[in-house]
Design a protein around this motif. Structure first.
Motif, PDB file in Angstrom:
ATOM      1  N   VAL A   3       0.841  -1.201   0.000  1.00 14.87           N
ATOM      2  CA  VAL A   3       0.000   0.000   0.000  1.00 14.87           C
ATOM      3  C   VAL A   3       0.878   1.253   0.000  1.00 14.87           C
ATOM      4  O   VAL A   3       0.674   2.186  -0.782  1.00 14.87           O
ATOM      5  N   LYS A   4       1.913   1.232   0.833  1.00 15.47           N
ATOM      6  CA  LYS A   4       2.851   2.373   0.891  1.00 15.47           C
ATOM      7  C   LYS A   4       3.614   2.527  -0.419  1.00 15.47           C
ATOM      8  O   LYS A   4       3.787   3.631  -0.940  1.00 15.47           O
ATOM      9  N   GLN A   5       4.048   1.369  -0.950  1.00 16.42           N
ATOM     10  CA  GLN A   5       4.830   1.404  -2.183  1.00 16.42           C
ATOM     11  C   GLN A   5       3.983   1.943  -3.332  1.00 16.42           C
ATOM     12  O   GLN A   5       4.471   2.696  -4.170  1.00 16.42           O
ATOM     13  N   LYS A   6       2.708   1.571  -3.340  1.00 19.10           N
ATOM     14  CA  LYS A   6       1.833   2.054  -4.411  1.00 19.10           C
ATOM     15  C   LYS A   6       1.650   3.562  -4.318  1.00 19.10           C
ATOM     16  O   LYS A   6       1.652   4.273  -5.323  1.00 19.10           O
ATOM     17  N   ALA A   7       1.548   4.064  -3.078  1.00 19.23           N
ATOM     18  CA  ALA A   7       1.365   5.507  -2.877  1.00 19.23           C
ATOM     19  C   ALA A   7       2.634   6.282  -3.225  1.00 19.23           C
ATOM     20  O   ALA A   7       2.581   7.357  -3.828  1.00 19.23           O
ATOM     21  N   ASN A   8       3.782   5.747  -2.859  1.00 20.13           N
ATOM     22  CA  ASN A   8       5.044   6.485  -3.013  1.00 20.13           C
ATOM     23  C   ASN A   8       5.779   6.179  -4.311  1.00 20.13           C
ATOM     24  O   ASN A   8       6.725   6.872  -4.666  1.00 20.13           O
ATOM     25  N   GLY A   9       5.369   5.127  -4.985  1.00 19.97           N
ATOM     26  CA  GLY A   9       6.091   4.703  -6.185  1.00 19.97           C
ATOM     27  C   GLY A   9       7.248   3.794  -5.823  1.00 19.97           C
ATOM     28  O   GLY A   9       7.744   3.825  -4.696  1.00 19.97           O
ATOM     29  N   VAL A  10       7.671   2.965  -6.779  1.00 16.44           N
ATOM     30  CA  VAL A  10       8.760   2.024  -6.511  1.00 16.44           C
ATOM     31  C   VAL A  10      10.085   2.626  -6.963  1.00 16.44           C
ATOM     32  O   VAL A  10      10.147   3.386  -7.934  1.00 16.44           O
ATOM     33  N   ALA A  11      11.150   2.309  -6.240  1.00 18.44           N
ATOM     34  CA  ALA A  11      12.477   2.850  -6.562  1.00 18.44           C
ATOM     35  C   ALA A  11      13.094   2.117  -7.746  1.00 18.44           C
ATOM     36  O   ALA A  11      13.855   2.691  -8.521  1.00 18.44           O
ATOM     37  N   GLU A  12      12.759   0.821  -7.870  1.00 16.34           N
ATOM     38  CA  GLU A  12      13.308   0.025  -8.965  1.00 16.34           C
ATOM     39  C   GLU A  12      12.189  -0.793  -9.607  1.00 16.34           C
ATOM     40  O   GLU A  12      11.234  -1.167  -8.942  1.00 16.34           O
ATOM     41  N   LYS A  13      12.350  -1.062 -10.879  1.00 17.78           N
ATOM     42  CA  LYS A  13      11.328  -1.789 -11.625  1.00 17.78           C
ATOM     43  C   LYS A  13      11.951  -2.875 -12.468  1.00 17.78           C
ATOM     44  O   LYS A  13      13.076  -2.726 -12.950  1.00 17.78           O
ATOM     45  N   LEU A  14      11.170  -3.939 -12.684  1.00 17.54           N
ATOM     46  CA  LEU A  14      11.607  -5.002 -13.598  1.00 17.54           C
ATOM     47  C   LEU A  14      11.253  -4.569 -15.019  1.00 17.54           C
ATOM     48  O   LEU A  14      10.084  -4.415 -15.361  1.00 17.54           O
ATOM     49  N   ILE A  15      12.289  -4.350 -15.823  1.00 12.05           N
ATOM     50  CA  ILE A  15      12.064  -3.898 -17.198  1.00 12.05           C
ATOM     51  C   ILE A  15      12.470  -5.003 -18.186  1.00 12.05           C
ATOM     52  O   ILE A  15      13.239  -5.899 -17.856  1.00 12.05           O
ATOM     53  N   ALA A  16      11.926  -4.903 -19.381  1.00 10.75           N
ATOM     54  CA  ALA A  16      12.327  -5.784 -20.478  1.00 10.75           C
ATOM     55  C   ALA A  16      13.268  -4.982 -21.383  1.00 10.75           C
ATOM     56  O   ALA A  16      13.046  -3.794 -21.619  1.00 10.75           O
ATOM     57  N   PHE A  17      14.316  -5.635 -21.856  1.00 13.60           N
ATOM     58  CA  PHE A  17      15.248  -4.938 -22.754  1.00 13.60           C
ATOM     59  C   PHE A  17      15.695  -5.865 -23.866  1.00 13.60           C
ATOM     60  O   PHE A  17      15.591  -7.081 -23.751  1.00 13.60           O
ATOM     61  N   ARG A  18      16.171  -5.267 -24.940  1.00 15.04           N
ATOM     62  CA  ARG A  18      16.730  -6.045 -26.044  1.00 15.04           C
ATOM     63  C   ARG A  18      18.082  -5.475 -26.432  1.00 15.04           C
ATOM     64  O   ARG A  18      18.354  -4.277 -26.234  1.00 15.04           O
TER      65      ARG A  18
END
Lengths: 127, 375
Positions: free
Chosen positions: B284-299
């Motif tokens: 709930v806190k993370q959703k409100a504050n945003g995440v510091a790191e994300k799982l991204i897809a890359f090529r």
């Protein structure tokens, strides 16, 4: 079953070497390419670089994983196989021919005597 | 290479069949599993173009009966089981108190008060202990839990021809499940379950079969599927297929240190359901504050070495993350991967670099997934 040419010498880590004078041509065995399967990328050493026997000199990557290739002898790299950059799959189709990896000028030719002959390598891989 | 003695590894009921089919076996989560029969690339293509069948017997099968009317699983799992109609399944996650992922799983409603859970092989014991601990206080209220992983073999039949093959093999009486649904069926007097789910990005079904008939079922299925181009496929192709479809692998892309919001799995987390599940307050806190790191897809943007787990990701001279999954994509012909990176470097189109054996390899953040089947 894999092909194991009589005239080559083999390292425990599955590289082959063909020695002519003080020059060795190195690749990986048919057994090794079968184990790796689906080779998609080859990282080759720089010409002029010097390596000790048993040190990592190249990397062969299959779909599944990256595998280190060890120099079977000590010496200086004098040529690399540029064809493998565009056609890494040659490692699977012609491991003892078109898919040689590099040529090395032997600094200690006696090291070759410590490598396995075809019969000993055959025994090592259980064929 | 694993150093575990093969004699200590568990074997599925299909072990001998795999050997006869010429599979190369590897240690996976304590099990001897086929990594490939012919080649990962061939098996990958079979699934994208026709069909493939995978032994997934190592996965765990749990049953939960809940007569409380309280949807007690909502206090354990992130998704909302109250949304499940009879026969429906949903992807969901089990989290620790910090919001990190213990396991990802699918839960099906198989009867009005019964659930069927399919969990990852390496997590069976941990999941069972974790669930039993949380359900024991409900035992007298009518909650029953059973781990029947030892009873079931499982096969994933996947690919554009998978349903045709299943119909041909199981016959006209087979109740075909719709997407994400599960049905039960009697095959040679044995109860089997068939779910319209998978881990390849293709249409297909996952079949749960009693061990004693598994080998006959598997060999019969291979025969029935031959005219359609069905091939037995190993874990190697399973990994490249799931990566192209951007389906996360627990242990690589999911871990106790990463939350489902960081992994981009917010769709499978119900923060507005009444029940509190472990880690909910953190999310709930993370959703409100945003995440510091994300799982991204890359090529990879140029030809180069395939990405592999643990390669460092750079933006200029700053290390911004680490690769969790990577492979040369057999379908696309270039290297693809997933990585956790700082949110500032996570926008689609961002140019980044991987460090591979001391050299820099250019990559670009792309929109997930890499591969989506034509519907």
């Amino acid at each position: 079953m894999s092909t194991i040419p009589e005239q080559l010498r083999y390292a425990v880590s599955h590289e082959w070497i063909k020695v002519e004078g003080d020059t060795g041509t190195v690749g990986i065995s048919d057994h090794a390419q079968q184990e790796l399967s689906d080779v998609v990328y080859v990282d080759l050493p720089k010409v002029g670089a010097k390596f000790a026997a048993g040190s990592v000199i190249a990397v062969v990557e299959s779909v599944k994983a990256a595998s280190d290739i060890y120099s079977p002898v000590s010496g200086e790299v004098i040529a690399t196989n540029a064809d493998l950059v565009k056609k890494p799959e040659l490692v699977n189709s012609d491991p003892y021919g078109a898919a040689w990896l590099f040529k090395i000028k032997l600094s200690a030719p006696a090291e070759v005597n410590a490598l396995k002959d075809a019969a000993a390598y055959k025994a090592q891989i259980g064929e | 290479m694993s150093t575990t003695n093969p004699a200590e590894l568990k074997k599925t009921a299909l072990f001998e069949a795999h050997q006869k089919l010429g599979a190369r076996m590897v240690d996976f989560g304590g099990w001897q599993m086929p990594v490939q029969y012919t080649s990962i690339t061939d098996e990958h293509k079979a699934v994208r173009e026709a069909a493939g069948v995978f032994d997934i017997s190592h996965m765990g099968e749990f049953f939960v009966r809940d007569q409380t009317g309280l949807d007690v699983l909502n206090g354990l799992l992130t998704n909302d089981v109250a949304k499940l109609a009879m026969g429906q399944g949903q992807y969901t996650l089990m989290l620790n108190e910090q919001g990190g992922v213990i396991d990802d799983l699918i839960v099906y409603r198989t009867a009005p008060e019964e659930y069927f859970l399919v969990v990852n092989a390496a997590k069976i014991d941990e999941d069972r202990a974790w669930i039993e601990e949380r359900l024991k206080s409900f035992a007298e209220a009518g909650v029953f839990f059973a781990d029947r992983s030892f009873f079931y073999s499982a096969l994933a039949l996947q690919g554009p021809k998978a349903l045709e093959i299943a119909r041909a093999y199981l016959g006209a009486g087979w109740p075909e499940p719709k997407r994400n649904e599960i049905t039960s069926y009697s095959w040679n007097c044995q109860p089997i379950l068939a779910a319209r789910t998978g881990y390849t990005g293709e249409d297909g079904i996952e079949l749960f079969i009693p061990n004693e008939v598994a080998e006959n079922f598997f060999l019969g299925l291979l025969d029935a599927g031959k005219p359609f181009g069905l091939k037995p496929c190993g874990l190697g192709a399973r990994d490249t297929l799931r990566l192209e479809a951007c389906l996360p692998l627990n242990g690589n892309d999911l871990s106790p240190e990463r939350t489902p919001l960081e992994a981009g799995l917010g769709f499978f987390v119900s923060l507005d359901k009444a029940a509190d599940f472990p880690g909910k307050d953190v999310l709930v806190k993370q959703k409100a504050n945003g995440v510091a790191e994300k799982l991204i897809a890359f090529r990879l943007t140029d030809k180069g070495p395939p990405p592999r787990p643990h390669y460092a990701v750079f933006q200029g001279e700053t290390k911004v993350g680490e690769v969790t999954s990577g492979a040369p994509s057999p379908t696309l012909g270039y290297g693809i991967g997933l990585a956790y990176v700082q949110s500032s470097a996570a926008a689609v189109g961002t140019p980044l670099e991987l460090e591979v054996r001391g050299a820099r390899v250019p990559v670009e953040v792309i929109k997930k997934p890499f591969y989506k089947r034509a519907v």
